[in-house]
Write a protein that holds these residues in place. Structure first.
Motif, PDB file in Angstrom:
ATOM      1  N   THR A  50     -52.917  -6.317  -2.322  1.00  0.00           N
ATOM      2  CA  THR A  50     -51.970  -5.717  -3.276  1.00  0.00           C
ATOM      3  C   THR A  50     -52.608  -4.534  -3.988  1.00  0.00           C
ATOM      4  O   THR A  50     -52.009  -3.457  -4.112  1.00  0.00           O
ATOM      5  N   GLU A  51     -53.839  -4.700  -4.447  1.00  0.00           N
ATOM      6  CA  GLU A  51     -54.547  -3.618  -5.137  1.00  0.00           C
ATOM      7  C   GLU A  51     -54.846  -2.470  -4.186  1.00  0.00           C
ATOM      8  O   GLU A  51     -54.775  -1.291  -4.569  1.00  0.00           O
ATOM      9  N   ALA A  52     -55.173  -2.798  -2.933  1.00  0.00           N
ATOM     10  CA  ALA A  52     -55.478  -1.754  -1.952  1.00  0.00           C
ATOM     11  C   ALA A  52     -54.285  -0.839  -1.728  1.00  0.00           C
ATOM     12  O   ALA A  52     -54.445   0.356  -1.460  1.00  0.00           O
ATOM     13  N   ALA A  53     -53.077  -1.381  -1.835  1.00  0.00           N
ATOM     14  CA  ALA A  53     -51.874  -0.566  -1.674  1.00  0.00           C
ATOM     15  C   ALA A  53     -51.487   0.141  -2.967  1.00  0.00           C
ATOM     16  O   ALA A  53     -51.138   1.330  -2.964  1.00  0.00           O
ATOM     17  N   LEU A  54     -51.548  -0.570  -4.090  1.00  0.00           N
ATOM     18  CA  LEU A  54     -50.996  -0.027  -5.329  1.00  0.00           C
ATOM     19  C   LEU A  54     -51.877   1.025  -5.993  1.00  0.00           C
ATOM     20  O   LEU A  54     -51.357   1.994  -6.564  1.00  0.00           O
ATOM     21  N   PHE A  55     -53.195   0.871  -5.967  1.00  0.00           N
ATOM     22  CA  PHE A  55     -54.037   1.848  -6.668  1.00  0.00           C
ATOM     23  C   PHE A  55     -53.875   3.264  -6.099  1.00  0.00           C
ATOM     24  O   PHE A  55     -53.690   4.217  -6.858  1.00  0.00           O
ATOM     25  N   PRO A  56     -53.895   3.455  -4.773  1.00  0.00           N
ATOM     26  CA  PRO A  56     -53.640   4.809  -4.256  1.00  0.00           C
ATOM     27  C   PRO A  56     -52.199   5.273  -4.492  1.00  0.00           C
ATOM     28  O   PRO A  56     -51.959   6.463  -4.731  1.00  0.00           O
ATOM     29  N   LEU A  57     -51.233   4.332  -4.448  1.00  0.00           N
ATOM     30  CA  LEU A  57     -49.843   4.720  -4.691  1.00  0.00           C
ATOM     31  C   LEU A  57     -49.642   5.167  -6.138  1.00  0.00           C
ATOM     32  O   LEU A  57     -48.927   6.146  -6.405  1.00  0.00           O
ATOM     33  N   LEU A  58     -50.250   4.462  -7.070  1.00  0.00           N
ATOM     34  CA  LEU A  58     -50.156   4.873  -8.482  1.00  0.00           C
ATOM     35  C   LEU A  58     -50.805   6.244  -8.682  1.00  0.00           C
ATOM     36  O   LEU A  58     -50.335   7.060  -9.491  1.00  0.00           O
ATOM     37  N   THR A  59     -51.884   6.495  -7.955  1.00  0.00           N
ATOM     38  CA  THR A  59     -52.527   7.807  -8.025  1.00  0.00           C
ATOM     39  C   THR A  59     -51.577   8.894  -7.525  1.00  0.00           C
ATOM     40  O   THR A  59     -51.418   9.943  -8.164  1.00  0.00           O
ATOM     41  N   ARG A  60     -50.928   8.657  -6.397  1.00  0.00           N
ATOM     42  CA  ARG A  60     -49.949   9.621  -5.871  1.00  0.00           C
ATOM     43  C   ARG A  60     -48.778   9.792  -6.833  1.00  0.00           C
ATOM     44  O   ARG A  60     -48.266  10.891  -7.032  1.00  0.00           O
ATOM     45  N   MET A  61     -48.343   8.685  -7.414  1.00  0.00           N
ATOM     46  CA  MET A  61     -47.212   8.714  -8.327  1.00  0.00           C
ATOM     47  C   MET A  61     -47.481   9.661  -9.488  1.00  0.00           C
ATOM     48  O   MET A  61     -46.608  10.438  -9.909  1.00  0.00           O
ATOM     49  N   THR A  62     -48.711   9.635  -9.989  1.00  0.00           N
ATOM     50  CA  THR A  62     -49.090  10.506 -11.105  1.00  0.00           C
ATOM     51  C   THR A  62     -49.275  11.948 -10.644  1.00  0.00           C
ATOM     52  O   THR A  62     -48.745  12.882 -11.260  1.00  0.00           O
ATOM     53  N   GLU A  63     -50.009  12.142  -9.574  1.00  0.00           N
ATOM     54  CA  GLU A  63     -50.298  13.495  -9.086  1.00  0.00           C
ATOM     55  C   GLU A  63     -49.034  14.255  -8.702  1.00  0.00           C
ATOM     56  O   GLU A  63     -48.877  15.442  -9.006  1.00  0.00           O
ATOM     57  N   GLN A  64     -48.131  13.565  -8.023  1.00  0.00           N
ATOM     58  CA  GLN A  64     -46.940  14.232  -7.505  1.00  0.00           C
ATOM     59  C   GLN A  64     -45.732  14.086  -8.420  1.00  0.00           C
ATOM     60  O   GLN A  64     -44.640  14.503  -8.087  1.00  0.00           O
ATOM     61  N   ARG A  65     -45.959  13.444  -9.577  1.00  0.00           N
ATOM     62  CA  ARG A  65     -44.943  13.313 -10.615  1.00  0.00           C
ATOM     63  C   ARG A  65     -43.651  12.686 -10.096  1.00  0.00           C
ATOM     64  O   ARG A  65     -42.555  13.207 -10.283  1.00  0.00           O
ATOM     65  N   TRP A  66     -43.831  11.565  -9.430  1.00  0.00           N
ATOM     66  CA  TRP A  66     -42.661  10.840  -8.965  1.00  0.00           C
ATOM     67  C   TRP A  66     -41.867  10.344 -10.168  1.00  0.00           C
ATOM     68  O   TRP A  66     -42.439   9.935 -11.192  1.00  0.00           O
ATOM     69  N   THR A  67     -40.563  10.347 -10.043  1.00  0.00           N
ATOM     70  CA  THR A  67     -39.694   9.891 -11.132  1.00  0.00           C
ATOM     71  C   THR A  67     -38.742   8.818 -10.605  1.00  0.00           C
ATOM     72  O   THR A  67     -38.486   8.729  -9.397  1.00  0.00           O
ATOM     73  N   GLY A  68     -38.203   8.045 -11.532  1.00  0.00           N
ATOM     74  CA  GLY A  68     -37.286   6.978 -11.154  1.00  0.00           C
ATOM     75  C   GLY A  68     -37.997   5.882 -10.381  1.00  0.00           C
ATOM     76  O   GLY A  68     -39.223   5.757 -10.396  1.00  0.00           O
ATOM     77  N   THR A  69     -37.205   5.080  -9.689  1.00  0.00           N
ATOM     78  CA  THR A  69     -37.775   4.008  -8.875  1.00  0.00           C
ATOM     79  C   THR A  69     -38.302   4.617  -7.596  1.00  0.00           C
ATOM     80  O   THR A  69     -37.542   4.934  -6.678  1.00  0.00           O
TER      81      THR A  69
END
Length: 699
Positions: A50-69
């Protein structure tokens, strides 16, 4: 700690979680997940997937400024989602993001909050996603507009049955809604075909999108037997198993797996009668009952929890001391999940004690451990020809969009087979039989679909499986669980008593119309039963391993004296039915002539359908053998089987069997039967058997 992750994530890894470093698999996952590739992460239970998937995804979410769900986290069990939610919320909260759950147990108020707030990460099931897509209360176009990535936990649990086809189809529809391909990240324990599983998960993007399997800790056959403290014992009865469990490992926390709900109930009652603090978990217990058991178990020490496969997946039940298995699970993959529940605490090791109740179960357990010791795991293969899921998806799409162009519907699944143009015959049937209406070049839900699936806002259309009808058992207003109706209809003398939650209950009133049963506590005498429990067919590899065991092979685990003696007896009794150089045709004492193929039920079904001239017309076959006509001679056998491998036939199925295929009513009968026939067959194994020499042992 030097990691290519958001600095805030790294800070919290060190200061909030106290981690010195990531595991090899977690490090290896960062680059492909951050790069947007489709990824399959393989690691044992509690391996940090779970951490292996979420930590890089959270990083992308911040860098690329994902919004909404922007991220969906899918799992096969609601309990697993509930268990994961606090962790996911914690990780998202580090970056000011939010996570929430949406499934059948979430209240209406909680759902309204989810729709209003649109959490960054939504934890849900494919069935709940389908409900959102077809619901009038959800603006799916607006809600899923920002969707970027999907994490599928325990992906192997989906891929091996029709829930996997449903999952793929829903993800393709979501990609159309979002207007972009979705990154797909699968999390799994060890499987036998990781590359194939990842290609399957990619759906229509397979071969077109970058993909990577991340499995640095994968153990192969060349590495020798996997680590684990395994013991195989023969106890002869469930009562004896309870005595062994009660007497061993006092003061320790034990997780006991059983292969049926009935066995869970009976063993739970036996253990409690011996003074063991015991909790139960299976699918027919109420949600509250299961949650209480899981919570108490996670906090307790000297206790046992008795469970079906419901606790096989990654639900956290705290630090376990022992895993105990009654008889044998159906697959090596299932065993790997179960043994992975123990050995998480520093200084402890993965362990499993097998307690076999009879000689056949002992042989099957030894065979499974033989395969496990070689590093072999079943390949995860999607069931073929899911025509009934195609029918369900056509109906669901029309519910989602209200009306669909009769030439445009194929676009909804991005040309993913079998939901493309090959679905035309199914579409025609749906229109001809009133499941869909066709007017002005548009398709929309018809009266037959309303009548058959429209109850409770088409809820029945969102689930791929339907369980048999069960009665809800109530103690006052408290739901205890559900029981098979046959327990309430069979004739009994005196009080009618049920066994549920490991306790006996006296039935006080039955509400037949609402399928409810009211009870009060009583002392003993309760009975448990559910339809279809306690049996699983063996595949080719496992059945062949059973033959190896009968021929003298022992798995490299500890065998008790009782196990050694009972295995010797099994081998002596079946010595005339096995041969290392091929298969045997043997005349039994009762006169029956049986072909001992040791090939598994699906291969034997295929062989039975193909060799109709020599097989008994009653078509009696099982995992191990096929009954032949009693007058078949060696010469006739050679003549009738000479070209069998090039004229294989699919097994025939009865119309009654179609009832077990949900949505089969929305298919032509011949197509529904063809689907079941394809799923009952194993042509590859059948050809393998036909290529072997056959010995006639007829006296």
């Amino acid at each position: 700690m030097s990691l290519d992750l958001d600095p805030v994530v790294v800070h919290h890894l060190v200061n909030s979680l106290g981690w010195r470093d990531l595991r090899p698999m977690q490090r290896a996952a960062i680059a492909p997940v951050r790069g947007g590739a489709d990824v399959l992460l393989l690691a044992p239970t509690a391996g940090g997937k779970t951490e292996a998937a979420l930590f890089p995804l959270l990083t992308r979410m911040t860098e690329q400024r994902w919004t909404g769900t922007s991220v969906l986290y899918l799992a096969p069990l609601k309990a697993l989602l509930n268990n994961l939610q606090p962790r996911v919320e914690q990780y998202a909260g580090w970056l000011g993001r939010r996570a929430a759950c949406w499934h059948g147990d979430i209240s209406a108020a909680q759902r309204r909050a989810v729709l209003y707030e649109r959490p960054d990460i939504l934890l849900t099931t494919p069935e709940s996603l389908e409900s959102m897509l077809v619901s009038e209360k959800v603006d799916h176009q607006g809600f899923f507009a920002g969707l970027r990535a999907v994490v599928v936990d325990e992906v192997h649990a989906f891929a091996g049955d029709d829930r996997g086809w449903h999952l793929l189809a829903v993800l393709e529809r979501l990609a159309r809604v979002a207007g972009r391909p979705l990154q797909r990240i699968g999390l799994s324990a060890t499987v036998g075909n990781p590359g194939q599983l990842l290609s399957w998960l990619q759906g229509s993007g397979g071969g077109r999108r970058p993909a990577e399997v991340v499995a640095p800790d994968l153990v192969t056959a060349a590495d020798g037997p996997p680590p684990g403290d395994i013991e195989l014992d023969y106890v002869g009865s469930l009562a004896n198993a309870a005595t062994v469990i009660a007497g061993l490992h006092r003061g320790e926390k034990r997780l006991v797996f059983c292969e049926s709900r009935q066995t869970v109930e009976e063993l739970g009652q036996l253990l409690r009668s011996k003074g063991v603090t015991t909790f139960l978990s299976h699918a027919s217990l109420s949600i509250d009952e299961r949650r209480r058991a899981e919570q108490a178990f996670s906090e307790a020490r000297d206790c046992a929890i008795v469970s079906t496969s419901t606790l096989e997946l990654g639900i956290d039940v705290g630090d376990l001391d022992r895993v105990i298995q009654i008889d044998a699970p159906a697959t090596v993959a299932s065993f790997l999940q179960r043994i992975g529940r123990a050995g998480r605490r520093v200084g402890s090791s993965r362990n499993c004690l097998f307690l076999a109740l009879d000689g056949a179960a002992l042989t099957e357990a030894a065979a499974l451990l033989l395969l496990w010791s070689r590093g072999w795991v079943e390949p995860v293969v999607a069931p073929p020809e899911p025509r009934h899921i195609v029918a369900q998806q056509l109906l669901a799409l029309c519910l989602q969009e209200h009306q669909v162009g009769d030439k445009l519907w194929v676009q909804a699944w991005n040309e993913l087979p079998p939901f493309g143009e090959e679905a035309e015959p199914i579409l025609r049937y749906l229109v001809e039989h009133g499941y869909l209406d066709h007017d002005g070049g548009m398709l929309f839900i018809g009266p037959a679909a309303e009548a058959r699936f429209g109850r409770r806002h088409f809820m029945d259309l969102t689930a791929v499986f339907s369980g048999p009808p069960e009665f809800t058992v109530l103690l006052g207003r408290t739901e205890l669980g559900r029981v098979d109706p046959s327990l309430l209809t069979e004739e009994v003398r005196g009080d009618r008593r049920l066994l549920l939650g490991g306790r006996s209950w006296r039935v006080t009133y039955i509400d037949w119309r609402r399928r409810r049963c009211f009870v009060e506590a009583t002392d003993g005498g309760g009975r448990a039963r559910w339809s279809g429990t306690g049996w699983a067919y063996q595949g080719f590899a496992l059945t062949r391993a059973v033959r190896e065991v009968l021929l003298g092979a022992d798995p490299p685990v500890r065998l008790t004296r009782r196990a050694i003696e009972r295995l010797a007896r099994e081998r002596e009794e079946k010595l005339h039915l096995v041969h290392p150089g091929g298969t045997l045709i043997v005349r039994e004492k009762g006169g029956d002539l049986r072909w001992w193929t040791w090939a598994g039920i699906r291969a034997n079904a295929t062989l039975t359908a193909t060799l109709g001239d020599v097989v008994d017309p009653m078509e009696r076959f099982d995992d191990h053998s096929i009954r032949l006509r009693d007058n078949v001679t060696s010469a006739e056998w050679r003549q009738k089987t000479a070209d069998a491998s090039v004229r294989l036939c699919l097994p025939e199925v009865s119309e009654k069997a179609l009832d077990g295929l949900k949505f089969s009513a929305a298919l032509p009968k011949q197509l529904a039967a063809a689907t079941l026939s394809a799923r009952l067959a194993d042509p590859k194994a059948a050809v393998s058997v036909l290529s072997e020499s056959v010995r006639f042992v007829v006296t």
